[in-house]
Design a protein around this motif. Structure first.
Motif, PDB file in Angstrom:
ATOM      1  N   THR A   1      13.395   3.345 -19.520  1.00  0.00           N
ATOM      2  CA  THR A   1      12.638   3.395 -18.664  1.00  0.00           C
ATOM      3  C   THR A   1      11.082   3.924 -18.897  1.00  0.00           C
ATOM      4  O   THR A   1       9.865   3.930 -18.297  1.00  0.00           O
ATOM      5  N   ASP A   2      11.030   5.344 -19.120  1.00  0.00           N
ATOM      6  CA  ASP A   2      10.311   6.311 -19.209  1.00  0.00           C
ATOM      7  C   ASP A   2       9.469   4.983 -20.164  1.00  0.00           C
ATOM      8  O   ASP A   2       7.736   5.355 -20.586  1.00  0.00           O
ATOM      9  N   ARG A   3      10.071   5.187 -21.767  1.00  0.00           N
ATOM     10  CA  ARG A   3       8.752   4.056 -22.581  1.00  0.00           C
ATOM     11  C   ARG A   3       8.111   2.562 -22.144  1.00  0.00           C
ATOM     12  O   ARG A   3       7.622   2.372 -22.274  1.00  0.00           O
ATOM     13  N   ILE A   4       9.074   2.267 -20.978  1.00  0.00           N
ATOM     14  CA  ILE A   4       8.215   1.176 -21.304  1.00  0.00           C
ATOM     15  C   ILE A   4       7.766   1.712 -19.555  1.00  0.00           C
ATOM     16  O   ILE A   4       6.444   0.880 -19.505  1.00  0.00           O
ATOM     17  N   LYS A   5       7.393   1.871 -18.706  1.00  0.00           N
ATOM     18  CA  LYS A   5       6.524   2.716 -17.781  1.00  0.00           C
ATOM     19  C   LYS A   5       5.158   3.167 -18.859  1.00  0.00           C
ATOM     20  O   LYS A   5       4.338   2.923 -18.217  1.00  0.00           O
ATOM     21  N   ALA A   6       5.277   3.444 -19.606  1.00  0.00           N
ATOM     22  CA  ALA A   6       3.982   4.393 -20.613  1.00  0.00           C
ATOM     23  C   ALA A   6       3.185   3.152 -20.590  1.00  0.00           C
ATOM     24  O   ALA A   6       2.800   3.339 -21.214  1.00  0.00           O
ATOM     25  N   ARG A   7       3.791   2.187 -21.307  1.00  0.00           N
ATOM     26  CA  ARG A   7       3.352   0.593 -21.260  1.00  0.00           C
ATOM     27  C   ARG A   7       2.205   0.043 -20.312  1.00  0.00           C
ATOM     28  O   ARG A   7       1.139  -0.605 -20.487  1.00  0.00           O
ATOM     29  N   GLY A   8       2.657   0.718 -18.737  1.00  0.00           N
ATOM     30  CA  GLY A   8       2.138  -0.267 -18.440  1.00  0.00           C
ATOM     31  C   GLY A   8       1.040   0.639 -17.440  1.00  0.00           C
ATOM     32  O   GLY A   8       0.717   1.262 -17.331  1.00  0.00           O
ATOM     33  N   ASN A   9       1.286   0.347 -15.746  1.00  0.00           N
ATOM     34  CA  ASN A   9       0.600   1.561 -14.895  1.00  0.00           C
ATOM     35  C   ASN A   9       1.556   1.562 -13.590  1.00  0.00           C
ATOM     36  O   ASN A   9       1.596   0.239 -12.825  1.00  0.00           O
ATOM     37  N   ARG A  10       1.585   2.059 -13.204  1.00  0.00           N
ATOM     38  CA  ARG A  10       1.908   2.537 -11.619  1.00  0.00           C
ATOM     39  C   ARG A  10       0.667   2.643 -10.029  1.00  0.00           C
ATOM     40  O   ARG A  10      -0.308   3.822 -10.662  1.00  0.00           O
ATOM     41  N   CYS A  11       1.403   1.722 -10.145  1.00  0.00           N
ATOM     42  CA  CYS A  11      -0.940   1.257  -9.052  1.00  0.00           C
ATOM     43  C   CYS A  11      -0.439   2.221  -7.167  1.00  0.00           C
ATOM     44  O   CYS A  11       0.444   1.765  -7.067  1.00  0.00           O
ATOM     45  N   PRO A  12      -1.305   3.063  -7.750  1.00  0.00           N
ATOM     46  CA  PRO A  12      -1.365   4.344  -6.811  1.00  0.00           C
ATOM     47  C   PRO A  12      -1.601   3.197  -5.406  1.00  0.00           C
ATOM     48  O   PRO A  12      -0.957   3.948  -4.725  1.00  0.00           O
ATOM     49  N   SER A  13      -2.237   2.455  -5.078  1.00  0.00           N
ATOM     50  CA  SER A  13      -2.719   2.225  -4.028  1.00  0.00           C
ATOM     51  C   SER A  13      -2.830  -0.048  -4.478  1.00  0.00           C
ATOM     52  O   SER A  13      -2.888  -0.420  -5.430  1.00  0.00           O
ATOM     53  N   LEU A  14      -2.326  -0.332  -2.953  1.00  0.00           N
ATOM     54  CA  LEU A  14      -1.641  -1.418  -2.931  1.00  0.00           C
ATOM     55  C   LEU A  14      -2.575  -2.145  -2.042  1.00  0.00           C
ATOM     56  O   LEU A  14      -2.199  -1.395  -0.773  1.00  0.00           O
ATOM     57  N   THR A  15      -3.039  -3.675  -3.144  1.00  0.00           N
ATOM     58  CA  THR A  15      -3.757  -4.024  -1.064  1.00  0.00           C
ATOM     59  C   THR A  15      -3.154  -5.289  -0.880  1.00  0.00           C
ATOM     60  O   THR A  15      -3.426  -6.105  -1.990  1.00  0.00           O
ATOM     61  N   SER A  16      -3.436  -5.836   0.445  1.00  0.00           N
ATOM     62  CA  SER A  16      -2.914  -6.967   1.047  1.00  0.00           C
ATOM     63  C   SER A  16      -4.023  -7.742   1.388  1.00  0.00           C
ATOM     64  O   SER A  16      -4.257  -6.603   2.594  1.00  0.00           O
ATOM     65  N   ILE A  17      -4.495  -8.920   0.649  1.00  0.00           N
ATOM     66  CA  ILE A  17      -5.320  -9.631   2.174  1.00  0.00           C
ATOM     67  C   ILE A  17      -5.104 -11.304   1.959  1.00  0.00           C
ATOM     68  O   ILE A  17      -4.726 -11.683   1.315  1.00  0.00           O
ATOM     69  N   ARG A  18      -5.192 -10.857   3.099  1.00  0.00           N
ATOM     70  CA  ARG A  18      -4.895 -12.211   4.214  1.00  0.00           C
ATOM     71  C   ARG A  18      -6.460 -13.293   4.574  1.00  0.00           C
ATOM     72  O   ARG A  18      -7.177 -12.517   4.802  1.00  0.00           O
ATOM     73  N   LEU A  19      -6.089 -14.409   4.004  1.00  0.00           N
ATOM     74  CA  LEU A  19      -7.773 -15.500   4.049  1.00  0.00           C
ATOM     75  C   LEU A  19      -6.964 -16.522   4.795  1.00  0.00           C
ATOM     76  O   LEU A  19      -5.810 -16.831   4.788  1.00  0.00           O
ATOM     77  N   CYS A  20      -7.860 -17.020   5.270  1.00  0.00           N
ATOM     78  CA  CYS A  20      -7.415 -18.218   5.890  1.00  0.00           C
ATOM     79  C   CYS A  20      -8.162 -19.508   5.419  1.00  0.00           C
ATOM     80  O   CYS A  20      -9.531 -19.687   5.811  1.00  0.00           O
ATOM     81  N   ASP A  21      -7.958 -20.743   4.582  1.00  0.00           N
ATOM     82  CA  ASP A  21      -8.962 -21.658   4.153  1.00  0.00           C
ATOM     83  C   ASP A  21     -10.159 -20.727   3.272  1.00  0.00           C
ATOM     84  O   ASP A  21     -10.719 -21.446   3.413  1.00  0.00           O
ATOM     85  N   GLY A  22     -10.102 -19.753   2.880  1.00  0.00           N
ATOM     86  CA  GLY A  22     -10.987 -18.915   1.514  1.00  0.00           C
ATOM     87  C   GLY A  22     -11.632 -17.870   2.697  1.00  0.00           C
ATOM     88  O   GLY A  22     -12.318 -17.146   1.568  1.00  0.00           O
ATOM     89  N   VAL A  23     -11.663 -18.027   3.901  1.00  0.00           N
ATOM     90  CA  VAL A  23     -12.394 -17.143   4.316  1.00  0.00           C
ATOM     91  C   VAL A  23     -11.371 -15.911   4.702  1.00  0.00           C
ATOM     92  O   VAL A  23     -10.058 -15.763   5.428  1.00  0.00           O
ATOM     93  N   LEU A  24     -11.910 -14.644   4.093  1.00  0.00           N
ATOM     94  CA  LEU A  24     -11.315 -13.258   4.699  1.00  0.00           C
ATOM     95  C   LEU A  24     -10.975 -12.813   5.815  1.00  0.00           C
ATOM     96  O   LEU A  24     -12.103 -12.877   6.991  1.00  0.00           O
ATOM     97  N   GLU A  25      -9.541 -12.458   6.611  1.00  0.00           N
ATOM     98  CA  GLU A  25      -9.887 -12.308   7.748  1.00  0.00           C
ATOM     99  C   GLU A  25      -8.567 -11.046   8.163  1.00  0.00           C
ATOM    100  O   GLU A  25      -9.386  -9.851   9.063  1.00  0.00           O
ATOM    101  N   GLU A  26      -7.961 -10.493   7.147  1.00  0.00           N
ATOM    102  CA  GLU A  26      -7.767  -9.092   7.192  1.00  0.00           C
ATOM    103  C   GLU A  26      -7.580  -8.704   5.848  1.00  0.00           C
ATOM    104  O   GLU A  26      -7.027  -9.028   4.658  1.00  0.00           O
ATOM    105  N   GLU A  27      -7.884  -7.452   5.274  1.00  0.00           N
ATOM    106  CA  GLU A  27      -7.460  -6.618   4.065  1.00  0.00           C
ATOM    107  C   GLU A  27      -7.229  -5.527   4.606  1.00  0.00           C
ATOM    108  O   GLU A  27      -7.923  -4.879   5.771  1.00  0.00           O
TER     109      GLU A  27
END
Length: 463
Positions: free
Chosen positions: A82-108
């Motif tokens: 697992t450590d060998r594999i994780k070293a190849r990637g990225n542990r994203c410290p933050s996660l962002t959720s975007i909610r749209l309505c037909d392309g218009v931003l409603e919530e972030e």
């Protein structure tokens, strides 16, 4: 006994077939087949892997969300993996959720990544796993044709495909290698493992139906962006965007080491969109793929401009497109009195939205390797193999198929078809609780494999 066939070696003629006798034969050199081979190697059991492609593939053009249950499973397969594999990637410290309505931003919404999920390119999983198996135990250009039960195991017949013929007849949309056989190899084995993907030939020989289209189209790309000019995502970030009205769900991610990932899913519940694309649709870098992906995004001068810009910045050859499919659950994953078993996508291919497809595959590899070591003993007895296989199905089948069914609920198929009747009228908070409890159950691996007694929705069956 004929010598093991090697990738690129000259095959014998069909009239004089080669023959091998091995303890374990694994059909498929994907994530599941390679992880199982490594897990068995760590436990002193030799497995031979037979792959239809000219070499184990590393061109998937996607990333894997490496969830904690998959991390635990791969550490169980091989300590430190697992450590060998994780070293190849990225542990994203933050996660962002975007909610749209037909392309218009409603919530972030932005939150810390407290779950330990890492984003790792699929190719890195493949490269690390393949490099951990002795090359003489991986036999490429071998496509399973059939298997026949024999005393103490099965005989599996593999067609041998020439290198050039396999490449020329590869279908990326179906992940299948065609081409005429130039020879055959008969393998006698105590255990044949079908790890050969969603269109598994082992599964087909067991009577499995073809995969079903889930009404979603999918475009993704993974590009190296050292100057940070092609994909507008900040370092170490992971963003999910969803637009219910437009039928769009997607991701923008930093996959580590300046690799950037974009995924776009478009609802196509009646299949009309993909039908309109014609035979060009499906695969890596197909003509017109950039136009199709951009055309799936609604409107103009809206939030999707960031996605359109990304698609315009990359080469068409970097974009992979596919229909999202899964497999209908089988009554059993086991055949030939416990001497044939399915794992991974061959057993339980699922919609990717929950991120558990590869994780369930890693669990399969871990559990099957552990049980074979425990039950088959140092002499790898045929009775012990069968016992291990039946126990494996008992501990993993219900779990994987519940995740598969839940993942199908995120598809564009009708909800009255995909959502169990008792859950169709859940409120919004109840739906979130059900999803949250599924994640909790998954992350408690390897405990409570049969169900989480502390949950409302995922309790174990009463004995």
């Amino acid at each position: 006994m004929g010598p093991p066939s090697q990738p690129g070696s000259e095959a014998r003629s069909v009239s004089d077939p080669a023959f091998m006798n091995v303890d374990v034969a694994i059909a498929g050199a994907g994530l599941g087949g390679l992880a199982l081979a490594l897990g068995l190697k760590e436990r002193g059991i030799t497995a031979h892997v037979f792959e239809a492609a000219p070499a184990p593939r590393t061109d998937g053009g996607t990333v894997i969300g490496f969830f904690p249950n998959g991390q635990t499973a791969l550490n169980g397969v091989s300590p430190g993996l697992t450590d060998r594999i994780k070293a190849r990637g990225n542990r994203c410290p933050s996660l962002t959720s975007i909610r749209l309505c037909d392309g218009v931003l409603e919530e972030e919404l932005k939150r810390d990544n407290q779950s330990g999920i890492a984003m790792v390119p699929w190719k890195d999983f493949q490269e690390i796993l393949a490099s951990s198996i002795p090359p003489e135990q991986i036999h490429c250009n071998h496509r399973l044709q059939k298997f026949t039960p024999v005393e103490g195991g099965v005989e599996a017949v593999f067609d041998i495909i020439g290198d050039s013929d396999a490449r020329e007849n590869y279908s990326a949309s179906s992940n299948a290698y065609g081409g005429a056989a130039i020879g055959q190899l008969t393998v006698r084995t105590k255990l044949l493992v079908g790890a050969d993907g969603i269109r598994s030939n082992v599964r087909k020989a067991m009577g499995g139906k073809p995969p079903q289209y889930l009404g979603d189209l999918h475009w993704n790309l993974l590009v190296h962006d050292p100057d940070e000019t092609m994909v507008p995502i900040k370092d170490e970030s992971h963003m999910r965007f969803a637009d219910e009205k437009a039928g769009i769900v997607g991701f923008l991610s930093d996959a580590g080491h300046k690799w950037r990932f974009l995924s776009v899913r478009k609802a196509d519940p009646d299949g009309k969109i993909v039908a309109g694309y014609g035979p060009e649709f499906g695969g890596l870098g197909k003509p017109g793929v950039k136009e199709r992906a951009i055309g799936a995004l609604p409107g103009s001068d809206n939030w999707y401009d960031v996605v359109r810009e990304t698609l315009r910045n990359v080469a068409e050859s970097d974009i992979f497109e596919r229909r999202i499919m899964d497999n209908v659950a089988l009554d059993t994953w086991v055949a030939a009195d416990g001497h044939v078993v399915l794992i991974g996508d061959a057993a339980h291919a699922m919609h990717p939205i929950v991120g558990q497809g590869a994780m369930q595959t890693f669990e399969d590899a871990h559990q099957l390797a552990e049980l074979l070591k425990k039950e088959a003993g140092p002499d790898f007895s045929t009775d012990g193999v069968a016992t291990a296989v039946h126990r494996f199905e008992k501990v993993k089948k219900r779990r994987a198929e519940l995740v598969q069914a839940f993942s199908r609920e995120a598809s564009s198929l009708p909800k009255e078809v995909t959502v169990p009747a008792e859950y169709q009228d859940l409120s919004g908070p109840e739906k979130l609780q059900r999803f949250s409890q599924l994640n909790t159950w998954m992350q408690r691996y390897p405990d409570v494999l049969g169900g989480d007694p502390d949950s409302v929705y995922w309790k174990p069956l009463e004995s």
